[in-house]
Every structure is written in C-alpha cells, then in structure tokens.
Design a protein around this motif. Structure first.
Motif, PDB file in Angstrom:
ATOM      1  N   LYS A  11      28.759-108.938  51.510  1.00 18.06           N
ATOM      2  CA  LYS A  11      27.442-109.318  52.025  1.00 18.06           C
ATOM      3  C   LYS A  11      26.414-109.428  50.898  1.00 18.06           C
ATOM      4  CE  LYS A  11      23.894-107.768  55.256  1.00 18.06           C
ATOM      5  NZ  LYS A  11      23.470-106.704  56.156  1.00 18.06           N
ATOM      6  N   SER A  12      26.493-108.548  49.904  1.00 19.17           N
ATOM      7  CA  SER A  12      25.509-108.549  48.822  1.00 19.17           C
ATOM      8  C   SER A  12      25.547-109.827  47.987  1.00 19.17           C
ATOM      9  CB  SER A  12      25.717-107.331  47.911  1.00 19.17           C
ATOM     10  OG  SER A  12      26.945-107.411  47.225  1.00 19.17           O
ATOM     11  N   LYS A  13      26.657-110.565  48.030  1.00 15.06           N
ATOM     12  CA  LYS A  13      26.736-111.824  47.277  1.00 15.06           C
ATOM     13  C   LYS A  13      25.844-112.906  47.889  1.00 15.06           C
ATOM     14  CE  LYS A  13      30.675-111.598  44.482  1.00 15.06           C
ATOM     15  NZ  LYS A  13      31.223-112.448  43.486  1.00 15.06           N
ATOM     16  N   ASP A  15      22.744-112.238  48.894  1.00 12.79           N
ATOM     17  CA  ASP A  15      21.370-111.836  48.614  1.00 12.79           C
ATOM     18  C   ASP A  15      20.913-112.590  47.364  1.00 12.79           C
ATOM     19  OD1 ASP A  15      19.017-110.571  47.745  1.00 12.79           O
ATOM     20  OD2 ASP A  15      19.680-108.615  48.480  1.00 12.79           O
ATOM     21  N   SER A  16      20.010-113.546  47.516  1.00 15.62           N
ATOM     22  CA  SER A  16      19.587-114.381  46.392  1.00 15.62           C
ATOM     23  C   SER A  16      18.806-113.601  45.334  1.00 15.62           C
ATOM     24  CB  SER A  16      18.743-115.557  46.892  1.00 15.62           C
ATOM     25  OG  SER A  16      17.564-115.087  47.515  1.00 15.62           O
ATOM     26  N   GLY A  17      18.388-112.391  45.646  1.00  9.66           N
ATOM     27  CA  GLY A  17      17.688-111.556  44.673  1.00  9.66           C
ATOM     28  C   GLY A  17      18.626-110.792  43.754  1.00  9.66           C
ATOM     29  N   LEU A  18      19.919-110.880  44.024  1.00  6.00           N
ATOM     30  CA  LEU A  18      20.921-110.205  43.210  1.00  6.00           C
ATOM     31  C   LEU A  18      21.830-111.232  42.544  1.00  6.00           C
ATOM     32  CD1 LEU A  18      22.052-107.384  45.673  1.00  6.00           C
ATOM     33  CD2 LEU A  18      20.519-107.170  43.702  1.00  6.00           C
ATOM     34  N   PRO A  19      22.324-110.920  41.353  1.00  5.94           N
ATOM     35  CA  PRO A  19      23.276-111.843  40.709  1.00  5.94           C
ATOM     36  C   PRO A  19      24.538-111.982  41.552  1.00  5.94           C
ATOM     37  CG  PRO A  19      22.516-110.186  39.159  1.00  5.94           C
ATOM     38  CD  PRO A  19      22.032-109.768  40.513  1.00  5.94           C
ATOM     39  N   TYR A  20      25.120-113.174  41.494  1.00 12.18           N
ATOM     40  CA  TYR A  20      26.373-113.426  42.181  1.00 12.18           C
ATOM     41  C   TYR A  20      27.516-112.720  41.456  1.00 12.18           C
ATOM     42  CZ  TYR A  20      30.107-115.984  44.483  1.00 12.18           C
ATOM     43  OH  TYR A  20      31.219-116.300  45.201  1.00 12.18           O
ATOM     44  N   THR A  21      27.455-112.739  40.110  1.00 13.05           N
ATOM     45  CA  THR A  21      28.458-112.092  39.270  1.00 13.05           C
ATOM     46  C   THR A  21      27.841-111.820  37.906  1.00 13.05           C
ATOM     47  OG1 THR A  21      30.800-112.180  38.626  1.00 13.05           O
ATOM     48  CG2 THR A  21      29.510-114.198  38.306  1.00 13.05           C
ATOM     49  N   TYR A  22      28.609-111.198  37.029  1.00 11.43           N
ATOM     50  CA  TYR A  22      28.165-110.885  35.671  1.00 11.43           C
ATOM     51  C   TYR A  22      29.173-111.456  34.688  1.00 11.43           C
ATOM     52  CZ  TYR A  22      24.941-107.695  37.869  1.00 11.43           C
ATOM     53  OH  TYR A  22      23.940-107.176  38.644  1.00 11.43           O
ATOM     54  N   GLU A  23      28.660-111.955  33.560  1.00 13.45           N
ATOM     55  CA  GLU A  23      29.527-112.517  32.529  1.00 13.45           C
ATOM     56  C   GLU A  23      29.167-111.922  31.177  1.00 13.45           C
ATOM     57  OE1 GLU A  23      30.735-116.790  30.450  1.00 13.45           O
ATOM     58  OE2 GLU A  23      29.068-116.716  31.863  1.00 13.45           O
ATOM     59  N   ALA A  24      30.169-111.441  30.454  1.00 11.00           N
ATOM     60  CA  ALA A  24      29.995-110.994  29.070  1.00 11.00           C
ATOM     61  C   ALA A  24      30.555-112.096  28.178  1.00 11.00           C
ATOM     62  CB  ALA A  24      30.742-109.691  28.824  1.00 11.00           C
ATOM     63  N   ARG A  25      29.787-112.451  27.160  1.00 14.24           N
ATOM     64  CA  ARG A  25      30.224-113.476  26.211  1.00 14.24           C
ATOM     65  C   ARG A  25      30.301-112.871  24.816  1.00 14.24           C
ATOM     66  NH1 ARG A  25      26.130-118.261  28.160  1.00 14.24           N
ATOM     67  NH2 ARG A  25      26.948-118.422  30.291  1.00 14.24           N
ATOM     68  N   ILE A  26      31.415-113.161  24.164  1.00 12.51           N
ATOM     69  CA  ILE A  26      31.636-112.698  22.799  1.00 12.51           C
ATOM     70  C   ILE A  26      31.999-113.910  21.962  1.00 12.51           C
ATOM     71  CG2 ILE A  26      33.001-111.177  21.332  1.00 12.51           C
ATOM     72  CD1 ILE A  26      33.599-109.616  24.016  1.00 12.51           C
ATOM     73  N   ARG A  27      31.177-114.196  20.951  1.00 15.58           N
ATOM     74  CA  ARG A  27      31.440-115.348  20.086  1.00 15.58           C
ATOM     75  C   ARG A  27      32.776-115.174  19.371  1.00 15.58           C
ATOM     76  NH1 ARG A  27      27.311-118.723  19.894  1.00 15.58           N
ATOM     77  NH2 ARG A  27      25.207-117.914  20.122  1.00 15.58           N
ATOM     78  N   MET A  28      33.543-116.270  19.338  1.00 17.62           N
ATOM     79  CA  MET A  28      34.821-116.245  18.647  1.00 17.62           C
ATOM     80  C   MET A  28      34.624-116.366  17.139  1.00 17.62           C
ATOM     81  SD  MET A  28      37.078-118.464  21.336  1.00 17.62           S
ATOM     82  CE  MET A  28      38.569-118.388  20.376  1.00 17.62           C
ATOM     83  N   PHE A  29      33.614-117.131  16.735  1.00 16.65           N
ATOM     84  CA  PHE A  29      33.286-117.316  15.327  1.00 16.65           C
ATOM     85  C   PHE A  29      31.795-117.089  15.163  1.00 16.65           C
ATOM     86  CE2 PHE A  29      36.713-120.253  16.513  1.00 16.65           C
ATOM     87  CZ  PHE A  29      37.740-119.731  15.752  1.00 16.65           C
ATOM     88  N   GLU A  30      31.424-116.431  14.095  1.00  6.90           N
ATOM     89  CA  GLU A  30      30.030-116.053  13.897  1.00  6.90           C
ATOM     90  C   GLU A  30      29.074-117.243  13.988  1.00  6.90           C
ATOM     91  OE1 GLU A  30      27.706-113.742  10.456  1.00  6.90           O
ATOM     92  OE2 GLU A  30      29.666-112.915  10.998  1.00  6.90           O
ATOM     93  N   GLU A  31      29.432-118.364  13.451  1.00  6.67           N
ATOM     94  CA  GLU A  31      28.552-119.535  13.418  1.00  6.67           C
ATOM     95  C   GLU A  31      28.867-120.552  14.517  1.00  6.67           C
ATOM     96  OE1 GLU A  31      25.895-119.815  11.397  1.00  6.67           O
ATOM     97  OE2 GLU A  31      26.398-117.821  10.642  1.00  6.67           O
ATOM     98  N   PHE A 110      25.331-103.017  45.622  1.00  2.00           N
ATOM     99  CA  PHE A 110      26.551-103.593  45.056  1.00  2.00           C
ATOM    100  C   PHE A 110      27.813-102.869  45.529  1.00  2.00           C
ATOM    101  CE2 PHE A 110      23.087-104.391  42.103  1.00  2.00           C
ATOM    102  CZ  PHE A 110      23.245-105.730  41.806  1.00  2.00           C
ATOM    103  N   ARG A 111      27.644-101.843  46.348  1.00  2.00           N
ATOM    104  CA  ARG A 111      28.755-101.010  46.802  1.00  2.00           C
ATOM    105  C   ARG A 111      29.869-101.807  47.481  1.00  2.00           C
ATOM    106  NH1 ARG A 111      27.696 -97.429  51.826  1.00  2.00           N
ATOM    107  NH2 ARG A 111      26.996 -99.504  52.247  1.00  2.00           N
ATOM    108  N   ASP A 112      29.533-102.925  48.117  1.00  2.00           N
ATOM    109  CA  ASP A 112      30.546-103.695  48.841  1.00  2.00           C
ATOM    110  C   ASP A 112      31.365-104.617  47.930  1.00  2.00           C
ATOM    111  OD1 ASP A 112      28.484-105.487  48.289  1.00  2.00           O
ATOM    112  OD2 ASP A 112      28.481-106.395  50.282  1.00  2.00           O
ATOM    113  N   ARG A 113      31.083-104.622  46.641  1.00  2.00           N
ATOM    114  CA  ARG A 113      31.770-105.516  45.698  1.00  2.00           C
ATOM    115  C   ARG A 113      32.892-104.801  44.959  1.00  2.00           C
ATOM    116  NH1 ARG A 113      27.143-109.096  42.692  1.00  2.00           N
ATOM    117  NH2 ARG A 113      25.917-109.607  44.544  1.00  2.00           N
ATOM    118  N   SER A 114      33.823-105.602  44.481  1.00  2.00           N
ATOM    119  CA  SER A 114      34.892-105.084  43.633  1.00  2.00           C
ATOM    120  C   SER A 114      34.318-104.736  42.259  1.00  2.00           C
ATOM    121  CB  SER A 114      35.977-106.149  43.479  1.00  2.00           C
ATOM    122  OG  SER A 114      36.856-105.793  42.435  1.00  2.00           O
TER     123      SER A 114
END
Length: 120
Positions: A11-13, A15-31, A110-114
C-alpha cells in the motif's frame, strides 16, 4: 499477505509522498558516467544489502526514486560522521524529519515493503 496485496503490492508504494524505491549508484570509473546500481524498496534494506556486499559509503550516491523523478539523498542521513553506514534503529531516527508522519518510535509506513536488495 492477502490476495489483493499480492496483486497490487504494498500500500505504501501508492503514497506519492514516499519514494517508490531506492537506488544506490556507484561509478565504475572515476571520470566516467557508467555506474553499478543496487535497489531496494526501503532505505534500510538498501543499506543492509550494500553492507552485506562489502560496499562502503564513500563513493556511493543514493536516490529516492519517485514515479516521475529521482532525488539524491544527503549522505548525512544514512552515514555516521565517521563515514560508516547507519543501521536500524539509528537510520530510522535520521529519517523521521525527512518523512514527517511516516516514521514513529515503533513503526513506519514502509513496514509493508520488502527489505531485500538487488544488484548489480
């Protein structure tokens, strides 16, 4: 979990006031502009997944992903002053003001989410 929640998802997904999901990004190359991505439906789940995969906070950008936009999260919300990950319950306390009315002492919206994570 009943049939309706299995079909429609948490149900919390919706709610437009909450993020749908979270993403972590890690650069593969510094530049470069190429990066590895990790995902979770909760910020605490994403942090736990990154930690299990021995990924340290420096160099990681985390985004709140809404239906039509992405917002980078200030690292101060999910790391200690020593640049270590914050875990439950400490991370919950830092996000209380970020998501007003959604995180309480013993519960959160967020309790209802995996809390599982995926990626890359």
């Amino acid at each position: 979990m009943n049939l309706l929640s299995k079909v429609l998802g948490p149900k919390s997904k919706y709610d437009s006031g909450l993020p749908y999901t979270y993403e972590a990004r890690i650069r593969m190359f510094e530049e470069g502009n190429e990066y590895k991505s990790y995902f979770s439906d909760t910020i605490c789940g994403l942090i736990e997944h990154l930690s299990r995969n021995r990924i340290a906070p420096p160099g990681v950008e985390i985004f709140e992903v809404y239906r039509e936009r992405e917002v980078i999260i200030d690292a101060k919300l999910f790391t200690t002053p020593e640049q270590e990950w914050l875990f439950k319950p400490d991370i919950c306390r830092t996000f209380e003001q970020h998501y007003p009315g959604h995180i309480h002492a013993a519960d959160c919206s967020f309790r209802d989410r995996s809390r599982g994570g995926t990626g890359p």
